[in-house]
Scaffold this motif. Structure first.
Motif, PDB file in Angstrom:
ATOM      1  N   THR A  26       0.829  -1.201   0.000  1.00 36.82           N
ATOM      2  CA  THR A  26       0.000   0.000   0.000  1.00 36.82           C
ATOM      3  C   THR A  26       0.863   1.251   0.000  1.00 36.82           C
ATOM      4  O   THR A  26       0.621   2.202  -0.770  1.00 36.82           O
ATOM      5  CB  THR A  26      -0.924   0.006   1.227  1.00 36.82           C
ATOM      6  OG1 THR A  26      -1.731  -1.178   1.221  1.00 36.82           O
ATOM      7  CG2 THR A  26      -1.821   1.228   1.232  1.00 36.82           C
ATOM      8  N   LEU A  30       1.118   3.986  -3.154  1.00 39.68           N
ATOM      9  CA  LEU A  30       0.813   5.405  -2.972  1.00 39.68           C
ATOM     10  C   LEU A  30       1.994   6.274  -3.382  1.00 39.68           C
ATOM     11  O   LEU A  30       1.825   7.301  -4.060  1.00 39.68           O
ATOM     12  CB  LEU A  30       0.434   5.671  -1.515  1.00 39.68           C
ATOM     13  CG  LEU A  30      -0.909   5.094  -1.045  1.00 39.68           C
ATOM     14  CD1 LEU A  30      -1.086   5.306   0.452  1.00 39.68           C
ATOM     15  CD2 LEU A  30      -2.060   5.716  -1.818  1.00 39.68           C
ATOM     16  N   SER A  33       2.268   6.301  -7.217  1.00 41.99           N
ATOM     17  CA  SER A  33       1.282   7.169  -7.862  1.00 41.99           C
ATOM     18  C   SER A  33       1.659   8.645  -7.701  1.00 41.99           C
ATOM     19  O   SER A  33       1.506   9.437  -8.639  1.00 41.99           O
ATOM     20  CB  SER A  33      -0.111   6.899  -7.287  1.00 41.99           C
ATOM     21  OG  SER A  33      -0.150   7.188  -5.898  1.00 41.99           O
ATOM     22  N   LEU A  88      -3.982  -0.710  -6.372  1.00 44.20           N
ATOM     23  CA  LEU A  88      -4.344  -0.394  -4.989  1.00 44.20           C
ATOM     24  C   LEU A  88      -5.786  -0.794  -4.719  1.00 44.20           C
ATOM     25  O   LEU A  88      -6.110  -1.339  -3.650  1.00 44.20           O
ATOM     26  CB  LEU A  88      -4.140   1.096  -4.734  1.00 44.20           C
ATOM     27  CG  LEU A  88      -4.325   1.583  -3.294  1.00 44.20           C
ATOM     28  CD1 LEU A  88      -3.271   0.967  -2.380  1.00 44.20           C
ATOM     29  CD2 LEU A  88      -4.244   3.102  -3.229  1.00 44.20           C
TER      30      LEU A  88
END
Length: 225
Positions: A26, A30, A33, A88
């Motif tokens: 996770t 993040l 991105s 995700l």
């Protein structure tokens, strides 16, 4: 690392937000991105500029006036941004899956995408850095800081996507090892066990016909003439 088939510790269970946010996948998704967003945003904002002392209004790519460099950075950045968010979302759905084949396909897709984008970010970093090194800063009015930021975050993207590929590979190996350990041939599982050889002591063993007992042999005397 989570345990279970292809890393799904709670396969068929429920989603836990607190545990989900602590997962390394996770955090890496993040970061990936955000890095991708910075790369294509920097190029779109100040990557296409006008040359100094030119009044035609023609836009050039700030990376040595090579439009392919800007197009490449924007393209892989946009796809990486949406790809990271898509995986995700799959990570949220992944723990609830009870089908091992579905989990396998998701893990393989994750492995392929992360590995391929690690390579593309490496190519992008080398490409943009090479073009920027050949650029004459005096030809452009603005955009130098954004160009250097795009190159830097291309490098950071390599550092975020490569661990994602490694984690996906570990998940895949976990699923394969679990399958090999627990696999049992259905024919062997349903077949009846072999019957044991009869014990001569406990079973009723019968002598073969036409044999004489020891007592009969001892009592026999040849006829006298």
């Amino acid at each position: 690392m989570e345990t279970g088939a292809y890393g799904a510790a709670n396969a068929g269970g429920s989603f836990n937000l607190q545990d989900f946010m602590r997962r390394p996948e996770t955090i890496l998704r993040l970061l990936s991105s955000v890095f991708a967003l910075i790369v294509f945003a920097c190029i779109l904002t100040d990557g296409y500029v006008s040359k100094a002392h030119e009044t035609t209004g023609t836009l050039y790519c700030i990376f040595n006036a090579n439009m392919d460099a800007c197009h490449y950075g924007v393209t892989i950045g946009v796809i990486a941004f949406f790809g990271a968010l898509a995986f995700l979302a799959l990570d949220v759905y992944f723990p609830t899956l009870s089908n091992a084949n579905t989990r396998k396909y998701i893990v393989l897709s994750d492995l392929g995408f992360a590995g391929f984008w690690t390579f593309l970010w490496f190519v992008g970093f080398c490409f943009l850095a090479n073009q920027w090194a050949s650029t004459n800063p005096e030809l452009y009015v603005v955009g130098g800081d954004n160009a250097r930021a795009a190159i830097a975050f291309c490098f950071f993207s390599i550092l975020s996507w490569f661990p994602l590929a490694s984690l996906a590979y570990k998940k895949f190996r976990m699923g394969v090892d679990d399958f090999n350990t627990n696999y049992m041939d259905p024919n062997l599982a349903t077949a009846s066990p072999y019957s044991s050889y009869p014990d001569a002591v406990t079973d009723n063993y019968q002598r073969p016909p036409f044999t004489q007992s020891a007592e009969t042999d001892e009592g026999y005397k040849p006829p006298s003439y």
